[in-house]
Write a protein that holds these residues in place. Structure first.
Motif, PDB file in Angstrom:
ATOM      1  N   SER A 161      44.393   0.378  61.082  1.00 58.01           N
ATOM      2  CA  SER A 161      44.481   0.638  62.520  1.00 58.01           C
ATOM      3  C   SER A 161      45.588  -0.223  63.094  1.00 58.01           C
ATOM      4  O   SER A 161      46.363  -0.854  62.358  1.00 58.01           O
ATOM      5  CB  SER A 161      43.155   0.311  63.204  1.00 58.01           C
ATOM      6  N   GLU A 162      45.624  -0.303  64.418  1.00 54.62           N
ATOM      7  CA  GLU A 162      46.625  -1.124  65.093  1.00 54.62           C
ATOM      8  C   GLU A 162      46.341  -2.616  64.958  1.00 54.62           C
ATOM      9  O   GLU A 162      47.164  -3.451  65.355  1.00 54.62           O
ATOM     10  CB  GLU A 162      46.691  -0.748  66.580  1.00 54.62           C
ATOM     11  N   TRP A 304      50.453  -0.148  68.749  1.00 55.89           N
ATOM     12  CA  TRP A 304      50.212  -0.562  70.131  1.00 55.89           C
ATOM     13  C   TRP A 304      49.325  -1.801  70.115  1.00 55.89           C
ATOM     14  O   TRP A 304      48.711  -2.130  69.103  1.00 55.89           O
ATOM     15  CB  TRP A 304      49.522   0.562  70.913  1.00 55.89           C
ATOM     16  N   ASP A 307      45.150  -0.659  74.359  1.00 51.09           N
ATOM     17  CA  ASP A 307      44.580   0.683  74.290  1.00 51.09           C
ATOM     18  C   ASP A 307      43.872   0.994  75.608  1.00 51.09           C
ATOM     19  O   ASP A 307      42.917   0.313  75.986  1.00 51.09           O
ATOM     20  CB  ASP A 307      43.587   0.747  73.125  1.00 51.09           C
ATOM     21  N   GLN A 309      42.026   3.589  76.406  1.00 46.03           N
ATOM     22  CA  GLN A 309      40.772   4.347  76.281  1.00 46.03           C
ATOM     23  C   GLN A 309      40.719   5.516  77.263  1.00 46.03           C
ATOM     24  O   GLN A 309      39.635   5.943  77.676  1.00 46.03           O
ATOM     25  CB  GLN A 309      39.563   3.425  76.494  1.00 46.03           C
ATOM     26  N   GLN A 324      43.948  -1.769  81.576  1.00 43.75           N
ATOM     27  CA  GLN A 324      45.305  -2.070  81.139  1.00 43.75           C
ATOM     28  C   GLN A 324      45.919  -3.227  81.920  1.00 43.75           C
ATOM     29  O   GLN A 324      46.658  -4.042  81.357  1.00 43.75           O
ATOM     30  CB  GLN A 324      46.190  -0.821  81.257  1.00 43.75           C
ATOM     31  N   LEU A 337      49.055   2.113  75.301  1.00 40.65           N
ATOM     32  CA  LEU A 337      48.734   3.428  74.751  1.00 40.65           C
ATOM     33  C   LEU A 337      47.997   4.281  75.778  1.00 40.65           C
ATOM     34  O   LEU A 337      46.965   3.869  76.313  1.00 40.65           O
ATOM     35  CB  LEU A 337      47.865   3.269  73.498  1.00 40.65           C
TER      36      LEU A 337
END
Length: 371
Positions: A161-162, A304, A307, A309, A324, A337
């Motif tokens: 994953s990230e 990223w 996230d 969401q 964010q 993201l």
């Protein structure tokens, strides 16, 4: 008021971390506007101090306890410790970047404090009265947020994953300059006059640029009913990247190479851009062979570190923006993201932009700065 605070304290009980949804916070609990670079740093300092309190609680857990908290049966403790070490370095660098004036705002932190000094800081005992509501809400947020991150670290590399790079060429945003942020949008394009078109109009209105990681099938369908000129006009001044042909994990996908080739060739045949066709793997899941293949085509994997969401039905556009904003204050740099196929980014991005418009942050133009 004491009853309210007691209720919040009970709610943030460490034993209930794994029972909650993705991290959410209402930014209105932070009672001060961000009207300068110093305001940004002061708010950033406070976010980091709360994060550290919760981080310390998690860092003290053993493998069995981590399994209970994350819901991961076989925790990769080596991956977790490596992620913890990376996170410590990022936070130390962020604290060193704070302005001198901000260090004494709200609570006092010494310049160039080491890790032991920062983690020993007892914010709960020194928090001003007008920030207590924010403090309790922020603890809940970071308990949920760290549950997300520790779960990803516990699963890595069984499920990539990230959370960690496979190769040093991969871009996560962690190494950006302080207060530099990049907007990215996945899964489009939508059919004509859909959410992709609406979002691009919003970005143009706010003079913002981003990278749109398109799915090859969606991009081809849009191209087939339109024209290359129309597609170029759609994304003008933004960069188009690849999100593979279909939205499927490419970590163990036998058809990964044809998926990447199809999407990259379709983009290059449709759009002329100086930037590389960057690649973002669906879910961030990939393997070393795939990463090497991307690099061999003069491109890079772009991940990223924030996230939104925004795909989550349980998140409103305001909650997406507030999440964010909080993560930007915490990490102080990186890649946001979003998903242009959903409508929430259309409302969230302007809120984020306006919140920080006096904070002297830098929105990266991917046409100007190659990653």
């Amino acid at each position: 008021m004491k009853i309210k605070f007691l209720g919040l304290l009970l709610f943030v009980s460490f034993n209930s971390f794994s029972q909650r949804d993705f991290a959410k916070i209402d930014r209105s609990v932070w009672p001060f506007p961000i009207n300068s670079a110093t305001d940004f740093d002061a708010a950033s300092k406070m976010e980091m101090l709360v994060f550290l309190e919760v981080f310390n609680e998690y860092a003290g857990l053993n493998q069995t306890e981590l399994s209970q908290k994350t819901g991961v049966k076989n925790v990769n403790i080596t991956s977790v410790k490596k992620w913890e070490s990376k996170t410590k370095n990022i936070l130390l660098d962020n604290f060193k970047s704070l302005s001198s004036e901000s260090l004494s705002t709200f609570v006092s932190v010494k310049k160039n404090s080491d890790w032991n000094t920062l983690t020993a800081f007892q914010l709960g005992k020194s928090i001003p009265a007008n920030l207590k509501n924010w403090y309790y809400s922020s603890k809940i947020f970071y308990e949920d947020y760290l549950a997300e991150l520790y779960r990803l670290a516990a699963l890595n590399p069984r499920i990539t994953s990230e959370i960690a790079v496979i190769d040093n060429t991969e871009i996560t945003g962690d190494n950006f300059n302080q207060k530099h942020f990049l907007l990215t949008f996945d899964d489009g394009p939508t059919p004509q006059n859909g959410n992709t078109d609406k979002l691009l109009k919003v970005l143009d209105e706010y003079n913002l640029k981003g990278i749109f990681f398109v799915l090859g099938d969606n991009f081809k369908q849009r191209s087939d009913v339109s024209s290359a000129k129309s597609i170029e006009g759609l994304y003008v001044e933004n960069v188009v990247g690849s999100h593979a042909k279909i939205h499927k994990s490419h970590q163990n996908f036998a058809g990964w190479q044809s998926s990447l080739d199809f999407t990259q060739n379709t983009i290059k045949a449709t759009i002329k851009q100086e930037s590389p066709v960057y690649f973002r793997p669906p879910y961030g899941q990939r393997n070393k062979t795939l990463v090497d293949y991307v690099n061999s085509h003069q491109s890079k994997v772009v991940l990223w570190n924030m996230d939104s969401q925004d795909w989550n039905n349980n998140m409103t556009a305001k909650q997406v923006a507030d999440r964010q904003i909080t993560l930007m204050l915490l990490w102080r740099k990186g890649i946001l993201l979003f998903h242009d196929i959903h409508p929430k980014a259309q409302k969230a991005v302007p809120v984020i932009h306006d919140y920080f418009k006096k904070a002297a942050i830098n929105w990266i133009d991917p046409n100007v700065i190659q990653l």
